[in-house]
Enzyme design. Structure first.
Site, PDB file in Angstrom:
ATOM      1  N   LEU A 103      96.391 104.327 -13.700  1.00 54.90           N
ATOM      2  CA  LEU A 103      96.303 105.354 -13.319  1.00 54.90           C
ATOM      3  C   LEU A 103      97.352 105.750 -12.421  1.00 54.90           C
ATOM      4  CD1 LEU A 103      93.189 104.488 -11.978  1.00 54.90           C
ATOM      5  CD2 LEU A 103      93.068 106.138 -13.355  1.00 54.90           C
TER       6      LEU A 103
ATOM      7  N   ASN B 258      87.953  99.118  -8.219  1.00 59.04           N
ATOM      8  CA  ASN B 258      88.193  99.231  -9.699  1.00 59.04           C
ATOM      9  C   ASN B 258      87.531  97.151  -9.533  1.00 59.04           C
ATOM     10  OD1 ASN B 258      88.844  98.162 -12.365  1.00 59.04           O
ATOM     11  ND2 ASN B 258      90.927  97.323 -11.992  1.00 59.04           N
TER      12      ASN B 258
ATOM     13  N   HIS C 241      87.732  93.111 -12.237  1.00 56.53           N
ATOM     14  CA  HIS C 241      89.113  93.032 -12.975  1.00 56.53           C
ATOM     15  C   HIS C 241      88.459  91.819 -13.080  1.00 56.53           C
ATOM     16  CE1 HIS C 241      92.689  92.026 -15.078  1.00 56.53           C
ATOM     17  NE2 HIS C 241      93.178  91.214 -14.176  1.00 56.53           N
TER      18      HIS C 241
ATOM     19  N   SER D  62      87.035  89.750  -9.959  1.00 56.44           N
ATOM     20  CA  SER D  62      87.676  90.771  -8.760  1.00 56.44           C
ATOM     21  C   SER D  62      87.109  91.992  -8.642  1.00 56.44           C
ATOM     22  CB  SER D  62      89.060  90.138  -8.074  1.00 56.44           C
ATOM     23  OG  SER D  62      89.672  88.624  -8.164  1.00 56.44           O
TER      24      SER D  62
ATOM     25  N   THR E 108      95.374 100.218  -5.285  1.00 56.30           N
ATOM     26  CA  THR E 108      96.446 100.827  -4.620  1.00 56.30           C
ATOM     27  C   THR E 108      97.360 101.516  -6.127  1.00 56.30           C
ATOM     28  OG1 THR E 108      97.133  98.904  -4.267  1.00 56.30           O
ATOM     29  CG2 THR E 108      96.483  99.999  -2.760  1.00 56.30           C
TER      30      THR E 108
ATOM     31  N   LEU F  98      99.537  98.053 -10.236  1.00 51.72           N
ATOM     32  CA  LEU F  98      98.350  97.879 -11.073  1.00 51.72           C
ATOM     33  C   LEU F  98      97.826  96.559 -10.843  1.00 51.72           C
ATOM     34  CD1 LEU F  98      97.158  98.601 -14.047  1.00 51.72           C
ATOM     35  CD2 LEU F  98      99.138  96.490 -14.712  1.00 51.72           C
ATOM     36  N   ASP F  99      96.698  96.301 -10.356  1.00 46.87           N
ATOM     37  CA  ASP F  99      95.540  95.233 -10.142  1.00 46.87           C
ATOM     38  C   ASP F  99      95.614  94.410  -9.296  1.00 46.87           C
ATOM     39  OD1 ASP F  99      93.817  95.764 -12.741  1.00 46.87           O
ATOM     40  OD2 ASP F  99      95.488  94.430 -14.034  1.00 46.87           O
TER      41      ASP F  99
ATOM     42  N   GLN G  75      78.751  87.626 -13.222  1.00 46.35           N
ATOM     43  CA  GLN G  75      78.174  87.707 -11.629  1.00 46.35           C
ATOM     44  C   GLN G  75      79.436  88.547 -11.471  1.00 46.35           C
ATOM     45  OE1 GLN G  75      78.409  84.942  -9.853  1.00 46.35           O
ATOM     46  NE2 GLN G  75      77.495  84.275 -11.470  1.00 46.35           N
ATOM     47  N   GLU G  76      80.308  89.055 -12.531  1.00 43.57           N
ATOM     48  CA  GLU G  76      80.892  90.714 -12.599  1.00 43.57           C
ATOM     49  C   GLU G  76      79.405  91.975 -12.341  1.00 43.57           C
ATOM     50  OE1 GLU G  76      84.807  91.742 -14.772  1.00 43.57           O
ATOM     51  OE2 GLU G  76      83.366  92.067 -16.045  1.00 43.57           O
TER      52      GLU G  76
END
Ligand code: GAR
Length: 210
Positions: A93, A107, A109, A136, A141, A144-145, A173-174
């Site tokens: 983005l 997000n 990841h 996570s 921001t 990136l990641d 888990q996500e």
């Protein structure tokens, strides 16, 4: 009731977990739209089945990243979201996009950030012979990641794991942690302040809530 817009590129299993948590009342919010950059994203079917508006905005129809992201902002803002959730949205983005949603852009990841930013996280963890992996949720921001981590989940990584078996363990888990973080946000318990994530008035450690 918070207004949520979810962006996807693929299967949408995290989207499904969030829809289910809204429907059960665990999240005091409503997914008002799902927007995909790919017409064949299965998450669009999930959204339609849940009675949620869908939109496809193909990046291929735009000359550059800036013009795509501006069109994406227009599409998202029709729903006046309190929160924008990236759930497997596989696009980098622009700073303009990230700034527009600063403090209300999440997000997920598939790694224990800050380890393995970027792509192919499962293969990289297997190649490195790691004994644990995970996922996570973080505020987005411009890095990136790299935004402040809110919550992580760890899973064991076994020597006979392949990408599919490890991914399956991480996905489970996500589907637990992403709805929980969205719940906190919708309960007004979670904030981004500069480069930190805060929960219930306490700053979260650099690698999230433990
Ligand atoms: C998830 O595993 C998520 O962590 C990952 O995409 C998958 C989407 O699955 N996101 C990224 O890799 C972002 N860099 P889903 O479509 O079934 O929710």
């Amino acid at each position: 009731m918070k207004s949520i817009v979810v962006l996807i590129s693929g299967s949408g299993s995290n989207l499904q977990a969030i829809i289910d948590a809204c429907n059960s009342g665990a999240i005091p919010g409503k997914v008002n739209a799902v927007i995909a950059n790919k017409a064949d994203a299965y998450g669009l079917v999930r959204a339609s089945e849940a009675g949620i508006s869908t939109q496809v905005l193909s990046h291929k129809a735009y000359q550059d990243r800036d013009s795509y992201d501006l069109a994406l902002i227009d599409a998202i803002d029709q729903y006046q979201p309190d929160l924008v959730v990236l759930a497997g949205f596989m696009r980098i983005l622009t700073p303009a996009f990230v700034q527009h949603y600063s403090g209300r852009l999440l997000n997920i990841h598939p790694s224990l950030l800050p380890k393995y930013q970027g792509l192919n996280t499962y293969q990289r963890a297997i190649d490195a012979k790691d004994t644990e992996h995970g996922c996570s949720v973080h505020f987005v921001t411009e890095q990136l990641d790299g935004g402040p981590v809110i919550l992580q989940a760890k899973v064991p990584l076994f020597s006979d794991d392949d990408v599919a078996s490890l991914a399956e363990r991480v996905h489970e888990q996500e589907h637990q942690i992403y709805p929980l973080v969205v719940r906190w946000f919708c309960q007004n318990r979670l904030q981004q302040r500069a480069d930190q994530a805060w929960l219930d008035g306490n700053v979260l450690a650099a690698n999230g809530y433990a």
